[in-house]
Design an enzyme around this catalytic site. Structure first.
Site, PDB file in Angstrom:
ATOM      1  N   HIS A 150       0.810  -1.238   0.000  1.00  0.00           N
ATOM      2  CA  HIS A 150       0.000   0.000   0.000  1.00  0.00           C
ATOM      3  C   HIS A 150       0.838   1.280   0.000  1.00  0.00           C
ATOM      4  CE1 HIS A 150      -3.578  -2.362   0.594  1.00  0.00           C
ATOM      5  NE2 HIS A 150      -3.191  -2.814   1.767  1.00  0.00           N
ATOM      6  N   GLY A 158      -2.144   1.804   5.012  1.00  0.00           N
ATOM      7  CA  GLY A 158      -2.451   0.407   5.346  1.00  0.00           C
ATOM      8  C   GLY A 158      -1.288  -0.367   5.926  1.00  0.00           C
ATOM      9  N   ASP A 185      -2.902 -11.082  -1.549  1.00  0.00           N
ATOM     10  CA  ASP A 185      -3.361 -10.493  -0.283  1.00  0.00           C
ATOM     11  C   ASP A 185      -4.859 -10.187  -0.448  1.00  0.00           C
ATOM     12  OD1 ASP A 185      -1.743  -8.528   2.018  1.00  0.00           O
ATOM     13  OD2 ASP A 185      -3.815  -7.987   1.542  1.00  0.00           O
ATOM     14  N   HIS A 187      -6.378  -7.682   0.376  1.00  0.00           N
ATOM     15  CA  HIS A 187      -6.553  -6.260   0.035  1.00  0.00           C
ATOM     16  C   HIS A 187      -6.005  -5.966  -1.366  1.00  0.00           C
ATOM     17  CE1 HIS A 187      -6.493  -6.388   4.505  1.00  0.00           C
ATOM     18  NE2 HIS A 187      -7.458  -5.486   4.377  1.00  0.00           N
ATOM     19  N   ASP A 274      -3.571 -12.742   4.622  1.00  0.00           N
ATOM     20  CA  ASP A 274      -4.876 -12.364   5.186  1.00  0.00           C
ATOM     21  C   ASP A 274      -6.018 -12.876   4.314  1.00  0.00           C
ATOM     22  OD1 ASP A 274      -4.213 -10.649   3.136  1.00  0.00           O
ATOM     23  OD2 ASP A 274      -4.319  -8.814   4.332  1.00  0.00           O
TER      24      ASP A 274
HETATM   25  F1  V1D Z   1      -8.034  -2.740  13.469  1.00  0.00           F
HETATM   26  C1  V1D Z   1      -7.083  -1.840  13.600  1.00  0.00           C
HETATM   27  C2  V1D Z   1      -6.547  -1.591  14.864  1.00  0.00           C
HETATM   28  C3  V1D Z   1      -5.550  -0.646  15.001  1.00  0.00           C
HETATM   29  C4  V1D Z   1      -5.105   0.024  13.894  1.00  0.00           C
HETATM   30  C5  V1D Z   1      -5.625  -0.244  12.639  1.00  0.00           C
HETATM   31  C6  V1D Z   1      -6.613  -1.188  12.477  1.00  0.00           C
HETATM   32  C7  V1D Z   1      -7.159  -1.473  11.138  1.00  0.00           C
HETATM   33  C8  V1D Z   1      -7.932  -2.526  10.734  1.00  0.00           C
HETATM   34  N1  V1D Z   1      -8.184  -2.354   9.394  1.00  0.00           N
HETATM   35  N2  V1D Z   1      -6.966  -0.702  10.079  1.00  0.00           N
HETATM   36  C9  V1D Z   1      -7.573  -1.252   9.036  1.00  0.00           C
HETATM   37  C10 V1D Z   1      -7.531  -0.706   7.666  1.00  0.00           C
HETATM   38  N3  V1D Z   1      -7.743   0.706   7.689  1.00  0.00           N
HETATM   39  C11 V1D Z   1      -8.929   1.296   7.467  1.00  0.00           C
HETATM   40  C12 V1D Z   1      -8.889   2.783   7.522  1.00  0.00           C
HETATM   41  C13 V1D Z   1      -9.049   3.429   8.813  1.00  0.00           C
HETATM   42  N4  V1D Z   1      -9.766   4.504   8.100  1.00  0.00           N
HETATM   43  C14 V1D Z   1     -10.703   5.260   8.730  1.00  0.00           C
HETATM   44  C15 V1D Z   1     -10.015   3.544   7.044  1.00  0.00           C
HETATM   45  O1  V1D Z   1      -9.924   0.635   7.235  1.00  0.00           O
HETATM   46  C16 V1D Z   1      -6.209  -0.947   6.987  1.00  0.00           C
HETATM   47  C17 V1D Z   1      -6.002  -2.344   6.557  1.00  0.00           C
HETATM   48  C18 V1D Z   1      -4.609  -2.520   6.020  1.00  0.00           C
HETATM   49  C19 V1D Z   1      -4.382  -3.856   5.374  1.00  0.00           C
HETATM   50  C20 V1D Z   1      -2.938  -4.017   5.028  1.00  0.00           C
HETATM   51  C21 V1D Z   1      -2.580  -5.243   4.198  1.00  0.00           C
HETATM   52  O2  V1D Z   1      -3.085  -6.413   4.775  1.00  0.00           O
HETATM   53  O3  V1D Z   1      -3.098  -5.175   2.902  1.00  0.00           O
HETATM   54  C22 V1D Z   1      -1.072  -5.345   4.122  1.00  0.00           C
HETATM   55  N5  V1D Z   1      -0.449  -5.868   3.138  1.00  0.00           N
HETATM   56  O4  V1D Z   1       0.886  -5.786   3.347  1.00  0.00           O
HETATM   57  C23 V1D Z   1       1.095  -5.232   4.516  1.00  0.00           C
HETATM   58  C24 V1D Z   1      -0.133  -4.928   5.018  1.00  0.00           C
HETATM   59 CA    CA Z   2      -4.575  -8.540  -3.406  1.00  0.00          CA
END
Ligand code: V1D
Ligand code: CA
Length: 466
Positions: A150, A158, A185, A187, A274
């Site tokens: 990301h 992300g 992944d 995502h 994931d």
């Molecule tokens: F659940 C959480 C607790 C603490 C901090 C962050 C999170 C969390 C969960 N899901 N953050 C997310 C995703 N962010 C959002 C944004 C927050 N905004 C308001 C929207 O939904 C981010 C998910 C990232 C996924 C990363 C990945 O798995 O794709 C990855 N790939 O390579 C490394 C990481």
């Molecule tokens: Ca993917």
């Protein structure tokens, strides 16, 4: 550990830095770098060290990171830490550092290790004699600390700060006309897609959940009219609950078609875990074997392959799957129950290697999957197959000569040489004890890696000019 019948033998270079498990995103954050050390512990205790060469990569330098990222952004990552973060209020907003991408102790070193493992092997191969990765020494390179798909040119996103994948692909493009990027992944691989959106030398293919899910891109259609001709990005938007058989029924024909059509010189496979059943953030239903079937399938094309990590938030499932996939890379199938290792108690009560699917509903109907397969074929009809560029003598980057000289004189030999002779005693020596949420991590006192040459080159963003 059984040899996989009919699989061709490959030379595998596996990159691992035991410091990786010391970094902590903070309490309550789902990203846990310790999963990479857990995976490594399985790799070693299954005896996979006998089947591949193990390296600790040279951490990427600031200058190497600016092959893609802006100088200002890299400088920010290098300077910020939990103690001085209050002085960087404006920059934290600008660079999207905060809840998803927190400032933690040793953040820059963590990024350096992740990026170094994805690009270092190519630097090494080129130094040791032009693209040995492609030819003999190294057929498959594995870096489970990479895959941070990301991260943008001047923005964290992300849980990703430095895009090791883009940096690794840029290195591969020095030797290969076309590089294929595949992302399993759960995502969307938005950072990699965006970085190469205006070139036909990188084709990016992401399989992901689409619909009210981070990052919200990757719908399956091109972003605008002109993009249809321009971009070599393919997206496969999937719904919740997809299982092994259904995933395979989309992945294999789609990827076979793309590989035969695009004819890449090398492949980068982001193996985000994931997409496994029971992931803390994901909502697919793949078993370990279903996930690993993607690796076997891509390996069977016999092209230079860079295998990377990515997401994966149920750590015991991530560790088991990446260890199993390391075995697939090396041509052996890990079997049975979990061997004794530092994290043995995590795998109770059954100590099984497999990650099993659940009985959740699959929202991907056969008609929907048919439509997706067809839409990829249709999309490719709008583009030129195997676009070619005039390849010249491999262009040296401004710093190559300096780096070569410095490598010869000052390379830390222990950090570069394959650790073929590792045995279990060595594993214990290099593995530190870890607690999931409490450690402060970082390698504040470590000075084992030299920074190469001077910072800054005239054209720091070649990705704009491919
Ligand atoms: F659940 C959480 C607790 C603490 C901090 C962050 C999170 C969390 C969960 N899901 N953050 C997310 C995703 N962010 C959002 C944004 C927050 N905004 C308001 C929207 O939904 C981010 C998910 C990232 C996924 C990363 C990945 O798995 O794709 C990855 N790939 O390579 C490394 C990481
Ligand atoms: Ca993917």
């Amino acid at each position: 550990m059984d040899p996989i019948m009919g699989e061709s033998k490959k030379r595998v270079c596996y990159f691992f830095d035991s410091d990786i498990g010391n970094y902590h995103y903070g309490p309550g954050h789902p990203m846990k770098p310790t999963r990479i050390r857990m995976c490594h512990s399985l790799v070693m205790n299954y005896g996979l060290y006998k089947k591949m060469e193990i390296f600790r990569a040279k951490p990427a330098t600031k200058r190497e990171m600016t092959q893609f990222h802006t100088d200002e952004y890299v400088d920010f990552l290098n300077r910020i830490n939990p103690d001085n973060a209050h002085q960087f209020g404006k920059e934290q907003v600008k660079y999207n550092v905060g809840d998803d991408c927190p400032v933690f102790d040793g953040l820059f070193e963590y990024c350096s290790i992740s990026a170094g493992g994805s690009m270092g092997q190519f630097l090494r191969c080129s130094r040791e004699g032009a693209a040995r990765l492609s030819r003999d020494k190294c057929d498959i390179a594995v870096n489970w600390a990479g895959g941070l798909h990301h991260a943008k040119k001047a923005e964290a996103s992300g849980f990703c700060y430095v895009n090791d994948i883009v940096l690794g692909i840029l290195e591969l493009l020095r030797y290969h006309q076309r590089v294929l990027y595949i992302d399993i992944d759960v995502h969307h691989g938005d950072g990699v897609e965006e970085a190469f959106y205006t070139t036909d030398r990188v084709m990016s293919v992401s399989f992901h959940k689409y619909g009210e899910f981070f990052p919200g891109t990757g719908e399956g259609r091109a972003r605008g009219e002109s993009d249809v001709l321009f971009s070599y990005a393919v997206n496969v938007p999937l719904r919740d609950g997809i299982k092994d058989e259904a995933y395979k029924s989309v992945f294999e024909p789609t990827m076979r078609h793309i590989i035969e059509w695009y004819r890449p010189g090398a492949i980068v496979l982001q193996c985000g875990a994931d997409s496994l059943s029971g992931d803390f953030l994901g909502s697919f239903n793949l078993s370990m074997r279903g996930h690993a079937a993607c690796v076997s399938f891509i390996r069977s094309f016999n092209l230079p392959l860079l295998m990377l990590g990515g997401g994966g938030y149920t750590v015991k499932s991530v560790a088991r799957t990446w260890a199993y996939e390391t075995g697939i890379a090396a041509g052996v199938e890990l079997q049975g129950t979990i061997p004794n290792n530092e994290y043995y108690e995590y795998y109770g009560p059954d100590y099984e290697l497999n990650v099993r699917p659940s009985n959740m509903t699959d929202h991907n109907t056969p008609e929907y999957l048919d439509k997706i397969r067809e839409s990829v074929v249709e999309l490719l009809k709008t583009k030129t197959a195997a676009p070619s560029v005039q390849m010249h003598h491999v262009p040296k980057l401004a710093h190559d000569d300096e780096d070569d000289a410095e490598m010869e004189d000052e390379e830390d030999k222990d950090n570069r040489k394959p650790m073929r002779l590792w045995d279990k005693a060595k594993v214990h020596e290099t593995s530190l004890s870890d607690s999931e949420d409490e450690g402060t991590g970082g390698r504040k006192h470590r000075q084992s890696h030299k920074t190469f040459g001077k910072a800054s080159v005239a054209d720091p963003h070649p990705v704009d000019k491919l």
